[in-house]
Design a protein around this motif. Structure first.
Motif, short mmCIF file in Angstrom:
data_model
loop_
_atom_site.label_atom_id
_atom_site.label_comp_id
_atom_site.label_asym_id
_atom_site.label_seq_id
_atom_site.Cartn_x
_atom_site.Cartn_y
_atom_site.Cartn_z
N ASN A 1 3.40 1.82 23.49
CA ASN A 1 3.33 0.36 23.45
C ASN A 1 2.03 -0.17 24.01
O ASN A 1 1.59 -1.26 23.63
CB ASN A 1 4.49 -0.23 24.24
N TRP B 1 5.17 -0.66 19.19
CA TRP B 1 6.44 -0.31 19.82
C TRP B 1 6.88 1.01 19.19
O TRP B 1 7.52 1.02 18.14
CB TRP B 1 7.51 -1.38 19.61
N HIS C 1 6.85 3.29 27.10
CA HIS C 1 7.58 2.85 25.91
C HIS C 1 8.72 1.89 26.28
O HIS C 1 8.47 0.77 26.67
CB HIS C 1 8.04 4.10 25.14
N CYS C 2 9.96 2.35 26.21
CA CYS C 2 11.13 1.48 26.42
C CYS C 2 11.48 1.31 27.90
O CYS C 2 12.63 1.00 28.22
CB CYS C 2 12.32 2.05 25.66
#
Ligand SMILES: [Fe+2]
Ligand SMILES: [Fe+2]
Length: 301
Positions: free
Chosen positions: A13, A24, A263-264
């Motif tokens: 990201n 993303w 990332h997440c």
């Protein structure tokens, strides 16, 4: 035991370096000498958007022609958009995934409207095989090349890391043997390896099984008390501070020397984890390179 490991972030990201494109999504290239001393290249995940993925490969001057394998962390579109293109670049190679990875997935909103989820159209088993890939599905750990392992399906044993349905309401659905069931993303798996002079490196996709469950499982599989490095998603985005701190406390038991959640993970968890792990925390971004024997600087490149 693996040596001379180099992990390059192709897709993440964040971009903290000129000349690359963020998205993303996630993709890593692992280059190393396997436990028999042979040079290897393994691609972990294939990102969310093809154009920046392919652009970054070119800008980073990465050569995927001699890939030994591709490993898919789980069947979400932000990790699987260029399965076919990666297989083509490799001139054909094995592709490892969990048996649920390529199943049909949907998101159903509160008012019953459905959208397709999961692996994007045109990136499934048939297309991968038509491009020269050999899809190998396993819920058990697999030795991808000597010394590099998948976790297989991660047992969810602790009482706090639960896969929740979407925060805004609605339902995630997966079709298993023709039945529509709630999708708990059982296909989530990670990579792990014993690295000479350092110990165990764990590389995750989204860690939907929970980063603590994942590290616990790796510790059991490899007989580790400590984990040297954790790099990858944690899926802590949207979690509250208590949950994030509990994750940090549980991971701390493994005394990681390098922690690069990305990332997440989300900005809130990133900042809390940075505070908790101090100079062992390293920001990940497109073009970041982690190497064995080199202590990465935490915030800069
Ligand atoms: Fe993801
Ligand atoms: Fe995911």
């Amino acid at each position: 035991m693996i040596s001379e490991l180099v992990v390059t972030t192709i897709a993440d990201n964040l971009v903290l370096k000129p000349g690359l494109w963020g998205q993303w999504g996630l993709s890593y290239l692992l280059e190393f000498k396997d436990s028999k001393g042979e040079k290897r290249k393994v691609l972990f995940d294939t990102a969310n958007d093809q154009t920046p993925f392919l652009y970054n490969i070119e800008q980073l001057e990465l050569d995927l022609e001699d890939l030994d394998a591709i490993v898919i962390s789980h069947g979400h579109s932000d990790h699987t958009v260029a399965n076919v293109e990666a297989v083509e670049m490799a001139g054909g190679c094995p592709v490892y995934a969990h048996p649920h990875c390529f199943l049909p997935r949907f998101y159903e909103s509160k008012d019953g409207k459905r959208t397709r989820g999961g692996v994007p159209e045109g990136q499934g088993i048939a297309e991968i095989e038509a491009a020269g890939g050999q899809v190998i599905l396993s819920a058990d750990p697999v030795e991808v090349v000597p010394g590099l392992w998948t976790t297989g399906q991660v047992p969810r044993i602790n009482d706090f890391e639960k896969v929740s349905q979407p925060m805004g309401g609605g339902r995630r659905i997966v079709v298993v043997d023709g039945d529509e069931v709630d999708d708990y993303i059982l296909c989530d798996q990670s990579l792990w390896m014993d690295v000479k002079g350092e110990g165990c490196w764990v590389i995750t996709g989204c860690a939907h099984s929970g980063p603590v469950n994942t590290v616990n499982h790796v510790a059991q599989l490899g007989g580790y008390k400590e984990i040297y490095a954790y790099i990858g998603g944690t899926h802590l985005v949207g979690r509250d501070e208590n949950y994030i701190l509990r994750t940090a406390r549980e991971l701390e038991k493994f005394e990681p020397k390098l922690f690069s959640p990305c990332h997440c993970t989300g900005f809130n968890a990133m900042s809390i984890l940075h505070r908790e792990f101090g100079d062992r925390f390293a920001v990940n971004y497109c073009g970041r390179v982690f190497k064995t024997g080199e202590k990465p600087s935490p915030m800069v490149f």
